[in-house]
Design a protein around this motif. Structure first.
Motif, short mmCIF file in Angstrom:
data_model
loop_
_atom_site.label_atom_id
_atom_site.label_comp_id
_atom_site.label_asym_id
_atom_site.label_seq_id
_atom_site.Cartn_x
_atom_site.Cartn_y
_atom_site.Cartn_z
N PRO A 40 0.84 -1.20 0.00
CA PRO A 40 0.00 0.00 0.00
C PRO A 40 0.87 1.26 0.00
O PRO A 40 2.08 1.20 0.22
CB PRO A 40 -0.79 -0.12 1.31
CG PRO A 40 0.10 -0.93 2.20
CD PRO A 40 0.82 -1.90 1.30
N THR A 88 -4.21 1.47 4.97
CA THR A 88 -4.74 0.11 5.08
C THR A 88 -5.26 -0.31 3.71
O THR A 88 -5.41 0.52 2.80
CB THR A 88 -5.87 0.05 6.10
OG1 THR A 88 -6.98 0.84 5.62
CG2 THR A 88 -5.41 0.60 7.46
N ARG A 89 -5.57 -1.58 3.55
CA ARG A 89 -6.09 -2.03 2.27
C ARG A 89 -7.43 -1.37 1.97
O ARG A 89 -7.70 -0.99 0.83
CB ARG A 89 -6.23 -3.56 2.26
CG ARG A 89 -6.64 -4.13 0.93
CD ARG A 89 -5.63 -3.79 -0.17
NE ARG A 89 -4.30 -4.30 0.12
CZ ARG A 89 -3.24 -4.10 -0.65
NH1 ARG A 89 -3.35 -3.38 -1.76
NH2 ARG A 89 -2.07 -4.60 -0.31
N GLN A 90 -8.26 -1.20 2.99
CA GLN A 90 -9.55 -0.54 2.76
C GLN A 90 -9.34 0.90 2.31
O GLN A 90 -10.01 1.38 1.39
CB GLN A 90 -10.39 -0.57 4.02
CG GLN A 90 -11.77 0.06 3.83
CD GLN A 90 -12.58 0.12 5.11
OE1 GLN A 90 -12.05 0.46 6.16
NE2 GLN A 90 -13.84 -0.23 5.03
N GLU A 108 -6.80 2.04 0.72
CA GLU A 108 -6.30 2.00 -0.66
C GLU A 108 -7.46 1.99 -1.65
O GLU A 108 -7.45 2.68 -2.66
CB GLU A 108 -5.42 0.77 -0.87
CG GLU A 108 -3.99 0.94 -0.44
CD GLU A 108 -3.19 1.82 -1.40
OE1 GLU A 108 -3.75 2.25 -2.43
OE2 GLU A 108 -2.03 2.10 -1.10
N SER A 130 -12.41 -4.10 -0.27
CA SER A 130 -11.45 -5.09 0.21
C SER A 130 -11.30 -6.16 -0.86
O SER A 130 -12.07 -6.22 -1.82
CB SER A 130 -11.92 -5.73 1.52
OG SER A 130 -13.00 -6.63 1.28
#
Length: 771
Positions: free
Chosen positions: A216, A295-297, A299, A683
């Motif tokens: 990320p 965080t991935r979320q 992103e 996600s």
């Protein structure tokens, strides 16, 4: 000596110098950097796509142990104005314009404390009407994304060998949410359609697609209290752009900012400038080092994915396969901030095949969605999905071989020159005039025999001769329907360039990220460089090539690849007036030397006057389950004109990765939003990617048609292989089941619905007219 060394390595299969470190997990990335007194940042995101900020309560968040500060735009004056770009809107001021836009940021001594505190920030937002559909956003009475006028253009908009150009051309008045417009014309479009025996009009839609890199975004900034200079460590493809953007944002001179690009754990065009202005402001405000890692979320919510598009094509063709007319309407959804490749897509539509009459119009439209960015050949996957699907459909309806139909109409060198002249008044800067090595690439892909790698291919276009499509829904259907599609191709320019920075120090060199690579040799390849410690150029638009790049040569030779350039400039070649021994030949003396080696003084040019476009074609074999609509890709052949193969091993890696991503465009990937602009794919549980069992064996075919404008004749290799995938898959599905799919991704639900609709239509026709 260097040229001799490079010549000895050209054509050899040399592994990446840091490949073993990446494979074993030992390479240090930006998040691995350790600094004393470091603060960890965490964002607080908006739950609405459009609304007015009424109150942000931070007291409960500040009470969490380990929290140092909870800041909003009210605490940072740099954010107290209408933002000019996505990167400058990472703290909302007065309004939020997309779901997930940050409204506050927590700074804490640990990541856990920061996350705990961010969850306790209370936000009061008055919801306002959100416009999510670009077609509705184009209406004159649609809610305005920016009531005070559109913001500026993204800094990375011109980083892929093309620029977005001026605000509008060809229209005096545009709707408020249309931020850019261009119109290309040639000949008489009405006459072209009158001459046609077949007129075909279809509308194609592509989804917004995330780059889905493993690493990320992560950025660290620290202020030196002694010199009041700022150092930024960041995972970026464009360190020069980062420094320029941050300096402009802060109102600082560039020589007070040092950017150290860290290894990029995947970029594909998604890592230019994003977090750096915010993190720089936080470090200055707190006078402590600050790191922000998404965080991935986050992103998925605030990253810069590829643009969604709506492309309507109306084409005319004679019965013998001669093209007569092309009318195109291109709409790109830019999200909340301008800077889309709509002009690139429009240019590509008119640059591949010989349409004597065309009218191409492109619009960039703003909506209440996150700002979007580049993704490996920006604008090309969308444009080529539409164009190659249209070409394939015309050939099938006329009963012509799709490959021979393409080769008959593909733009040749003479046609490309004429096309460049036709487009010159409105042409976006830097785009190639058309395909390079098109016929050779299509032939190699369709034959799939021989090639750079040993072993013959099993998937050959000619093998399909004599096979007939089985009507969808017919009792004669086999349990699995199979088809071949392609070739679909793409030509794209590279954006490699080298330059010295404004302060005279060598420029920073970015790690060539996944998907954007020229052709590094890797033997003696340079490592990560920053603005103060050498290196040249960035890595974007297939950039990041060897230092023998013509731009670098021009800088070193004083202006021309083979000459001394401007006589007022020192010549840095051995024996030139700017060489270290120039004082002994009457050249300009330099300052006293107190080191082992004398410095080199001089100036050069880095203007990139010509492009070295590459071309790729793909052939795929698919199997369709008629009961579920599920598509299985069985085989893939990719052929690509690389000019000259400097390192075949790395080229094949780029071709494999690009092909897999192209399949993702075609079958799985899409960022989705509901009618209120709320993200539904935040996600990897919701965002589908091609996984290893779904990616078939990929056969690569390297074609070498040397370019006079690339280093050693090489062409950019990172971007072209992603482009043909979606079109090739759609054409293969058409070959298998007789259904033309015009919307990406081609999910089982969509395909099953289309097959069922065709079956119902065929049943009705049989009932009314008989077999």
């Amino acid at each position: 000596m260097r040229e001799v060394e490079d010549a000895m390595t050209i054509g050899q299969r040399i592994p990446m110098r840091d490949g073993h470190l990446k494979a074993t997990g030992r390479l240090k990335f930006g998040a691995d950097l350790r600094l004393p007194d470091l603060l960890y940042a965490r964002l607080v995101l908006s739950p609405h796509a459009h609304g007015r900020l009424r109150r942000i309560e931070t007291a409960p968040a500040r009470a969490v142990p380990g929290v140092v500060a909870v800041l909003t735009a009210a605490d940072l004056p740099w954010f107290q104005r209408e933002p000019e770009s996505h990167a400058r809107a990472l703290l909302a001021w007065e309004r939020v314009v997309y779901y997930g836009q940050p409204v506050a940021v927590v700074l804490a001594e640990s990541e856990a404390a920061a996350a705990d505190s961010a969850a306790r920030v209370e936000i009061d937002i008055e919801p306002l009407p959100a416009v999510v559909d670009p077609l509705k956003a184009m209406a004159p009475d649609a809610p305005r994304i920016w009531p005070g006028g559109r913001p500026g253009v993204r800094a990375d908009a011109g980083a892929h060998a093309a620029d977005v150009g001026s605000a509008s051309e060809g229209s005096a008045v545009l709707p408020p949410n249309v931020s850019d417009h261009v119109r290309y014309t040639r000949g008489e479009i009405a006459r072209g359609f009158e001459e046609a025996d077949l007129v075909l009009e279809l509308t194609y839609r592509t989804a917004s697609v995330h780059q889905a890199y493993i690493e990320p975004h992560t950025t660290t900034a620290a202020l030196d209290p002694a010199t009041e200079t700022l150092t930024i460590w960041t995972s970026t493809q464009d360190p020069f752009g980062v420094r320029e953007e941050v300096a402009d944002f802060l109102g600082w001179p560039e020589n007070r900012i040092r950017v150290v690009p860290t290894p990029v754990g995947g970029g594909f065009g998604g890592k230019f400038t994003l977090l750096e202005p915010l993190v720089a402001a936080l470090a200055i405000h707190t006078r402590r080092p600050v790191r922000l890692t998404l965080t991935r979320q986050e992103e998925f919510l605030i990253g810069t994915p590829a643009h969604a598009s709506i492309i309507t094509l109306k084409t005319g063709v004679k019965r013998d396969g001669t093209l007569t007319a092309l009318q195109a309407r291109v709409i790109f959804d830019a999200g909340a901030f301008p800077g889309s490749p709509a002009r690139i897509a429009a240019n590509l539509l008119g640059s591949f095949y010989r349409f004597p009459h065309y009218e191409i119009e492109a619009f960039e439209v703003l909506t209440h969605k996150p700002g979007v960015g580049a993704y490996r050949a920006p604008g090309a996957p969308q444009a080529l999905f539409a164009l190659e699907s249209q070409m394939d459909e015309m050939a099938r309806q006329l009963g012509l071989d799709p490959l021979e139909f393409r080769l008959r109409n593909v733009m040749g060198e003479g046609g490309r020159a004429a096309q460049r002249e036709a487009l010159r008044p409105h042409r976006p800067a830097g785009l190639p005039g058309g395909p390079a090595g098109a016929s050779a690439v299509a032939g190699r892909a369709s034959g799939a025999r021989g090639g750079h790698r040993a072993g013959g291919g099993r998937l050959a276009w000619r093998a399909r001769a004599g096979r007939r499509d089985v009507p969808c829904g017919s009792r004669r259907q086999r349990p699995d329907l199979r088809g071949r599609g392609g070739p679909a191709g793409h030509a794209h320019g590279d954006g490699s360039a080298g330059r010295l920075d404004p302060g005279g120090a060598p420029g920073a060199g970015a790690d060539p990220p996944g998907g954007y690579r020229h052709q590094p040799l890797c033997r003696g390849q340079r490592g990560q460089q920053d603005h103060l410690h050498g290196g040249l150029g960035g890595a974007a638009g297939s950039g990041g090539g060897p230092p023998a790049d013509p731009a670098h040569r021009r800088g070193a030779s004083g202006g021309r690849p083979g000459g001394s350039g401007d006589p007022r400039w020192p010549d840095l070649r051995p024996g030139g007036s700017g060489a270290p021994d120039a004082r002994r030949r009457g050249g300009r003396p330099g300052p006293a030397v107190r080191g082992k080696f004398e410095p080199v003084f001089g100036r050069g040019t880095s203007a990139q006057r010509e492009q070295a476009p590459g071309f790729a074609a793909m052939l795929v074999r698919v199997r369709v389950d008629p009961e579920t609509g599920r598509v299985t890709v069985r085989e893939v052949v990719v052929a690509q004109d690389v000019g000259r193969a400097l390192n075949p091993l790395l080229i094949e890696g780029q071709m494999h990765g690009g092909a897999a991503q192209g399949l993702g465009w075609g079958l799985w990937e899409a960022l989705r939003y509901d009618e209120n602009g709320v993200a539904l794919t935040a996600s990897f549980l919701d965002y589908a990617l091609p996984i290893a069992p779904e990616v078939p064996p990929i056969e690569t075919r390297i074609v070498e048609v040397p370019s006079p404008h690339g280093p050693f004749g090489a062409r950019g290799v990172g971007e072209p292989p992603v482009v043909p995938g979606a079109a090739a898959v759609a054409n293969a599905i058409r070959d298998a089941v007789g259904v033309r799919m015009t919307e990406l991704p081609i999910t089982p639900e969509r395909l099953w619905t289309a097959m069922t609709a065709r079956m119902i239509a065929e049943t009705r026709l049989r009932h009314e007219w008989g077999d």
